[in-house]
Design a protein around this motif. Structure first.
Motif, PDB file in Angstrom:
ATOM      1  N   ILE A   3       0.863  -1.173   0.000  1.00 32.23           N
ATOM      2  CA  ILE A   3       0.000   0.000   0.000  1.00 32.23           C
ATOM      3  C   ILE A   3       0.901   1.225   0.000  1.00 32.23           C
ATOM      4  N   ASP A   4       0.757   2.078  -0.999  1.00 33.36           N
ATOM      5  CA  ASP A   4       1.599   3.265  -1.098  1.00 33.36           C
ATOM      6  C   ASP A   4       1.104   4.399  -0.218  1.00 33.36           C
ATOM      7  N   LEU A   5      -0.215   4.463  -0.010  1.00 34.23           N
ATOM      8  CA  LEU A   5      -0.796   5.542   0.790  1.00 34.23           C
ATOM      9  C   LEU A   5      -2.140   5.090   1.327  1.00 34.23           C
ATOM     10  N   ALA A   6      -2.407   5.420   2.592  1.00 34.31           N
ATOM     11  CA  ALA A   6      -3.731   5.205   3.163  1.00 34.31           C
ATOM     12  C   ALA A   6      -4.344   6.558   3.487  1.00 34.31           C
ATOM     13  N   VAL A   7      -5.639   6.659   3.269  1.00 31.12           N
ATOM     14  CA  VAL A   7      -6.377   7.899   3.512  1.00 31.12           C
ATOM     15  C   VAL A   7      -7.531   7.591   4.455  1.00 31.12           C
ATOM     16  N   ILE A   8      -7.631   8.380   5.531  1.00 29.57           N
ATOM     17  CA  ILE A   8      -8.771   8.280   6.435  1.00 29.57           C
ATOM     18  C   ILE A   8      -9.661   9.481   6.162  1.00 29.57           C
ATOM     19  N   GLY A   9     -10.855   9.215   5.667  1.00 32.96           N
ATOM     20  CA  GLY A   9     -11.764  10.287   5.289  1.00 32.96           C
ATOM     21  C   GLY A   9     -12.631  10.725   6.444  1.00 32.96           C
ATOM     22  N   GLY A  10     -12.772  12.034   6.606  1.00 33.73           N
ATOM     23  CA  GLY A  10     -13.621  12.577   7.650  1.00 33.73           C
ATOM     24  C   GLY A  10     -15.006  12.906   7.140  1.00 33.73           C
ATOM     25  N   SER A  11     -15.694  13.787   7.848  1.00 32.22           N
ATOM     26  CA  SER A  11     -17.051  14.186   7.449  1.00 32.22           C
ATOM     27  C   SER A  11     -17.039  14.715   6.022  1.00 32.22           C
ATOM     28  N   GLY A  12     -17.927  14.174   5.203  1.00 33.05           N
ATOM     29  CA  GLY A  12     -18.030  14.591   3.812  1.00 33.05           C
ATOM     30  C   GLY A  12     -17.209  13.760   2.853  1.00 33.05           C
ATOM     31  N   LEU A  13     -16.322  12.912   3.374  1.00 34.67           N
ATOM     32  CA  LEU A  13     -15.496  12.066   2.503  1.00 34.67           C
ATOM     33  C   LEU A  13     -15.691  10.616   2.931  1.00 34.67           C
ATOM     34  N   TYR A  14     -16.672   9.953   2.314  1.00 38.75           N
ATOM     35  CA  TYR A  14     -17.062   8.606   2.724  1.00 38.75           C
ATOM     36  C   TYR A  14     -16.631   7.545   1.715  1.00 38.75           C
ATOM     37  N   SER A  15     -16.138   7.992   0.573  1.00 34.70           N
ATOM     38  CA  SER A  15     -15.547   7.093  -0.410  1.00 34.70           C
ATOM     39  C   SER A  15     -14.487   7.903  -1.138  1.00 34.70           C
ATOM     40  N   PHE A  16     -13.575   7.197  -1.823  1.00 40.88           N
ATOM     41  CA  PHE A  16     -12.460   7.899  -2.463  1.00 40.88           C
ATOM     42  C   PHE A  16     -12.701   7.984  -3.966  1.00 40.88           C
ATOM     43  N   PRO A  17     -12.922   9.191  -4.493  1.00 38.40           N
ATOM     44  CA  PRO A  17     -13.186   9.338  -5.933  1.00 38.40           C
ATOM     45  C   PRO A  17     -11.991   8.899  -6.773  1.00 38.40           C
ATOM     46  N   GLY A  18     -12.264   8.147  -7.808  1.00 37.23           N
ATOM     47  CA  GLY A  18     -11.209   7.750  -8.739  1.00 37.23           C
ATOM     48  C   GLY A  18     -10.470   6.483  -8.371  1.00 37.23           C
ATOM     49  N   LEU A  19     -10.867   5.824  -7.292  1.00 38.75           N
ATOM     50  CA  LEU A  19     -10.212   4.581  -6.884  1.00 38.75           C
ATOM     51  C   LEU A  19     -10.702   3.444  -7.796  1.00 38.75           C
ATOM     52  N   GLU A  20      -9.775   2.812  -8.504  1.00 43.88           N
ATOM     53  CA  GLU A  20     -10.134   1.791  -9.486  1.00 43.88           C
ATOM     54  C   GLU A  20      -9.725   0.401  -9.006  1.00 43.88           C
ATOM     55  N   ASN A  21     -10.393  -0.613  -9.564  1.00 41.17           N
ATOM     56  CA  ASN A  21     -10.105  -2.023  -9.238  1.00 41.17           C
ATOM     57  C   ASN A  21     -10.161  -2.259  -7.726  1.00 41.17           C
ATOM     58  N   ALA A  22     -11.144  -1.660  -7.090  1.00 44.92           N
ATOM     59  CA  ALA A  22     -11.200  -1.645  -5.624  1.00 44.92           C
ATOM     60  C   ALA A  22     -11.673  -2.971  -5.049  1.00 44.92           C
ATOM     61  N   THR A  23     -11.054  -3.358  -3.949  1.00 41.50           N
ATOM     62  CA  THR A  23     -11.484  -4.528  -3.172  1.00 41.50           C
ATOM     63  C   THR A  23     -11.695  -4.093  -1.730  1.00 41.50           C
ATOM     64  N   ARG A  24     -12.612  -4.767  -1.047  1.00 42.72           N
ATOM     65  CA  ARG A  24     -12.939  -4.418   0.331  1.00 42.72           C
ATOM     66  C   ARG A  24     -12.316  -5.428   1.281  1.00 42.72           C
ATOM     67  N   HIS A  25     -11.822  -4.932   2.418  1.00 35.77           N
ATOM     68  CA  HIS A  25     -11.147  -5.785   3.389  1.00 35.77           C
ATOM     69  C   HIS A  25     -11.700  -5.489   4.781  1.00 35.77           C
ATOM     70  N   SER A  26     -12.277  -6.497   5.396  1.00 38.23           N
ATOM     71  CA  SER A  26     -12.733  -6.402   6.783  1.00 38.23           C
ATOM     72  C   SER A  26     -11.660  -7.009   7.667  1.00 38.23           C
ATOM     73  N   VAL A  27     -11.163  -6.225   8.625  1.00 38.13           N
ATOM     74  CA  VAL A  27     -10.026  -6.649   9.445  1.00 38.13           C
ATOM     75  C   VAL A  27     -10.470  -6.841  10.891  1.00 38.13           C
ATOM     76  N   ASP A  28     -10.180  -8.027  11.439  1.00 38.28           N
ATOM     77  CA  ASP A  28     -10.379  -8.251  12.874  1.00 38.28           C
ATOM     78  C   ASP A  28      -9.183  -7.663  13.616  1.00 38.28           C
ATOM     79  N   THR A  29      -9.437  -6.859  14.630  1.00 35.57           N
ATOM     80  CA  THR A  29      -8.351  -6.241  15.377  1.00 35.57           C
ATOM     81  C   THR A  29      -8.469  -6.612  16.856  1.00 35.57           C
ATOM     82  N   PRO A  30      -7.375  -6.521  17.612  1.00 33.66           N
ATOM     83  CA  PRO A  30      -7.435  -6.784  19.056  1.00 33.66           C
ATOM     84  C   PRO A  30      -8.232  -5.731  19.811  1.00 33.66           C
ATOM     85  N   PHE A  31      -8.653  -4.676  19.109  1.00 33.05           N
ATOM     86  CA  PHE A  31      -9.308  -3.540  19.755  1.00 33.05           C
ATOM     87  C   PHE A  31     -10.776  -3.407  19.361  1.00 33.05           C
TER      88      PHE A  31
END
Length: 247
Positions: A3-31
């Motif tokens: 992963i070259d860059l991760a983006v955390i979107g705040g209010s008003g940014l709920y998806s990333f425009p222009g992201l292609e070939n996207a896959t979704r990943h659900s991660v189990d965390t200790p928290f």
């Protein structure tokens, strides 16, 4: 995973425009559960991960965001550079609606949030240096990228992180101004310090949605106006990040 860059979107940014070939990943965390899935795809010739801080339907208020799970999920998938996009109010006169700021300091007024990965049983206690809360090299890259994209940004400023979800009183903002705050938001901490604990390079793109209480001409802050200003500022974010990735 690369992963070259991760983006955390705040209010008003709920998806990333222009992201292609996207896959979704659900991660189990200790928290516990993160705010939602991590979406990974191609953007500007690089691999980019995106997560909506408040959930993709804005269902998670700022004081209930599981910041530890969010950062842990991104890190576990391979993210080592993160840009936090944050909606803020402007305190300083030149930080009005639709202005984009790359802050360099933080004052934390939040309470009751998990602020460290050291809180779990058996974890190593780390006393990290947080003199400079944002990664300076990444801040500089963001500012240069914005210039290349033709998007004006302000370099520097102190982000005051409040509890939310309510907006602040005039007296609270007056105190924050006396403390040296230039911006006020609800999600800047503990996100920045958790990134530091994981050795993640982290910087903030602060999008000014409104003047904070008592700082503008408005008698009352309109939520409709806030989101209109946010939409305008948010539209500039992909252009800045595309130039950042090119560098």
């Amino acid at each position: 995973m690369n992963i070259d860059l991760a983006v955390i979107g705040g209010s008003g940014l709920y998806s990333f425009p222009g992201l292609e070939n996207a896959t979704r990943h659900s991660v189990d965390t200790p928290f516990g559960p993160a705010s939602g899935d991590v979406v990974i795809g191609d953007f500007a010739g690089k691999r980019v991960a995106f997560m909506a801080r408040h959930g993709e339907s804005h269902t998670v208020p700022p004081h209930r965001v599981n910041y530890r799970a969010n950062l842990w999920a991104l890190h576990s998938l391979g993210a080592r550079t993160v840009i936090g996009v944050n909606a803020v109010g402007g305190i300083r006169a030149d930080m009005g609606p639709r202005v984009i700021v790359v802050p360099d300091q933080v004052i934390d007024y939040t309470h009751g949030r998990y602020t460290s990965f050291c809180d779990i049983e058996g974890a190593e206690v780390k006393h990290i240096d947080f003199s400079e809360p944002y990664t300076e090299a990444l801040r500089r890259r963001l500012i240069v990228a914005a210039g290349r994209a033709g998007v004006p940004v302000l370099d520097g400023g102190c982000y005051g992180a409040t509890q939310g979800p309510r907006l602040e009183t005039r007296a609270e903002i007056a105190r924050m101004r006396r403390d040296g705050c230039d911006l006020v938001g609800m999600t800047g901490m503990p996100e920045a310090v958790l990134a530091r604990e994981l050795d993640i390079a982290y910087a903030c793109l602060a999008l000014v949605a409104n003047f904070a209480a008592g700082c503008g001409d408005e008698a009352e802050i309109s939520i409709e106006e806030i989101f209109a200003h946010l939409a305008a500022a948010t539209a500039e974010v992909p252009r800045i990040l595309a130039e950042l990735l090119k560098s």
